[in-house]
Design a protein around this motif. Structure first.
Motif, PDB file in Angstrom:
ATOM      1  N   GLY A  63      -7.462  40.666  -7.110  1.00  0.00           N
ATOM      2  CA  GLY A  63      -8.020  39.903  -8.214  1.00  0.00           C
ATOM      3  C   GLY A  63      -8.819  40.808  -9.131  1.00  0.00           C
ATOM      4  O   GLY A  63      -9.000  42.004  -8.870  1.00  0.00           O
TER       5      GLY A  63
ATOM      6  N   VAL B  94     -12.494  40.717 -11.442  1.00  0.00           N
ATOM      7  CA  VAL B  94     -13.699  39.936 -11.730  1.00  0.00           C
ATOM      8  C   VAL B  94     -14.525  40.640 -12.794  1.00  0.00           C
ATOM      9  O   VAL B  94     -14.519  41.862 -12.923  1.00  0.00           O
ATOM     10  CB  VAL B  94     -14.551  39.714 -10.456  1.00  0.00           C
ATOM     11  CG1 VAL B  94     -13.776  38.926  -9.425  1.00  0.00           C
ATOM     12  CG2 VAL B  94     -15.015  41.037  -9.863  1.00  0.00           C
TER      13      VAL B  94
ATOM     14  N   SER C 101     -19.018  36.144  -8.738  1.00  0.00           N
ATOM     15  CA  SER C 101     -17.707  35.481  -8.784  1.00  0.00           C
ATOM     16  C   SER C 101     -17.239  35.173  -7.375  1.00  0.00           C
ATOM     17  O   SER C 101     -17.739  35.733  -6.391  1.00  0.00           O
ATOM     18  CB  SER C 101     -16.687  36.377  -9.468  1.00  0.00           C
ATOM     19  OG  SER C 101     -16.436  37.478  -8.641  1.00  0.00           O
TER      20      SER C 101
ATOM     21  N   THR D 212     -13.466  34.461  -5.286  1.00  0.00           N
ATOM     22  CA  THR D 212     -12.011  34.365  -5.363  1.00  0.00           C
ATOM     23  C   THR D 212     -11.490  33.905  -4.009  1.00  0.00           C
ATOM     24  O   THR D 212     -11.874  34.461  -2.968  1.00  0.00           O
ATOM     25  CB  THR D 212     -11.384  35.758  -5.666  1.00  0.00           C
ATOM     26  OG1 THR D 212     -12.120  36.357  -6.727  1.00  0.00           O
ATOM     27  CG2 THR D 212      -9.927  35.642  -6.068  1.00  0.00           C
TER      28      THR D 212
END
Ligand code: ATP
Length: 372
Positions: A139, A141, A146, A148
């Motif tokens: 991912g 960020v 954050s 995920t």
């Protein structure tokens, strides 16, 4: 009766598969084998005509086969990834083909890219095909806090990741997770060490980078230790950078290499170069208790498709690997010997190695040796 599903595919795929089929017919005649073939028109033309990549019904029919033989997937008319992911990866995943078997053998008569005194190149390359850094977990960020959520789903397990990241003093961060399970590492080691035992190969070289990626390749090493001890076959551990160096300088020191997915991907292409190029390299995507799929290592090579220029040896040797996995060892050996004979004689060479022999004449030459 052994039922084989044939997927000629795109580009040079149908051309090289036609030669592999000729060779299979010849060896079936010679050895009195009952092989039944059914063609599946998967690939670009099928997709452009029907908008369908691979239907559940086709998967169902393929699952009734004893083995699959595939040419190549990919076509400039179709966005990259659709066919490769939708057919190739889906088949590998669906049939849980966790072994990528890539024999690397430089045959007499094939020009080597290495020094003439580099030694014999003849090794079994076994790459894990389902885990490691290719599990597709990652991912991106931005600065701040954050979260995920990632999900890794395989046939035999599921792992949910909840990744919380607090990013300070940097605008963006990208991450990628590699994952190796004990079951995943153990089963590839079992395949490799069993094969080593049955072929009398020692030691098995286990590749990793356990000095840096200590967790992922720690479990990898533990599985190697365990299986090597249980089966009584010697092993050695080597870091991937050292293996790359030795494959070029002293390739004859390796007889079998077992590698995790990412390093295996890179090293097996080096292997294909060592055996004379992509046109010579065969492979199998294997599930020892399921449906395995055999294919030449090269892709669809659109630049030379339809011109009779493709080298069919990788496809023919893939058919030989398929015969071996179907338990037809003498027939598999016939095919390999015939290929060796044709290459050693040097009369027939395809354009990739500076010759003028067409794809189909190359197949004819192999058939002629088998039926001699
Ligand atoms: P993919 O991503 O599907 O592997 P690619 O374009 O990276 O595709 P290939 O399609 O394998 O790789 O082809 C790379 C080049 O190698 C081709 O352009 C072609 O010139 C050569 N090549 C590939 N396969 C063969 C073959 N069987 N015989 C002769 N040359 C080949």
């Amino acid at each position: 009766m052994q039922r084989i599903g044939v997927i000629p595919g795109d580009g040079v795929g149908p051309e090289v598969i036609a030669e592999a089929r000729k060779v299979l017919d010849a060896v079936a005649e010679k050895r009195n084998l009952a092989l039944e073939f059914e063609e599946f028109p998967l690939g670009a033309s099928h997709f452009l005509k029907t908008d369908e990549v691979l239907s559940d019904e086709t998967l169902q029919r393929l699952s009734k086969k004893d083995a699959l033989l595939l040419g190549a997937m990919g076509d400039p008319r179709v966005k990259p990834g659709i066919l490769e992911k939708g057919v190739l990866l889906r088949l590998r995943f669906h049939f849980d083909q966790y072994v990528n078997l890539r024999p690397v053998k430089l045959m007499e008569g094939v020009p080597s890219p290495l020094r003439s005194d580099a030694g014999r190149i003849d090794l079994q390359f076994i790459r894990e095909n389902t885990e490691d850094f290719y599990v597709g977990l990652g991912g991106r960020v931005k600065k701040g806090l954050s979260k995920t959520e990632l999900d890794l789903k395989r046939r035999t397990y599921e792992a949910k990741f909840d990744v919380g990241i607090e990013l300070e003093d940097e605008e963006e961060l990208a991450f990628q997770i590699g994952a190796i399970t004990r079951h995943g590492a153990r089963r590839i080691m079992e395949y490799a060490f069993q094969m080593a035992k049955s072929k009398g190969i020692e030691p098995v070289t286990c590749v990793d980078k356990a000095n840096v990626l200590t967790d992922a390749y720690g479990i990898w090493r533990e599985a190697a230790e365990e299986v090597s001890g249980r089966l009584g076959v010697k092993k050695e551990f080597q870091y991937v950078d050292a293996v790359a160096l030795h494959m070029v300088r002293t390739p004859d020191r390796f007889k079998m290499i077992v590698a995790p997915n990412l390093f295996g991907d890179i090293l097996t292409d080096l292997g294909a170069a060592l055996q004379g190029g992509l046109g010579f390299a065969p492979s199998g995507n294997i599930n020892p208790s399921g449906v395995s799929m055999f294919e030449p290592v090269h892709g669809s090579a659109p630049d030379i498709a339809g011109k009779g220029l493709a080298n069919p040896i990788g496809a023919i040797l893939s058919a030989s690997l398929m015969l071996e996995s179907l338990g037809q060892k003498p027939a598999a050996a016939d095919v390999e010997r015939a290929v060796q004979g044709v290459l050693r004689a040097g009369k027939h060479r395809t354009a990739d190695v500076g010759g003028k022999t067409s794809t189909s004449k190359m197949g004819d030459a192999v058939v002629a040796v088998i039926l001699k």
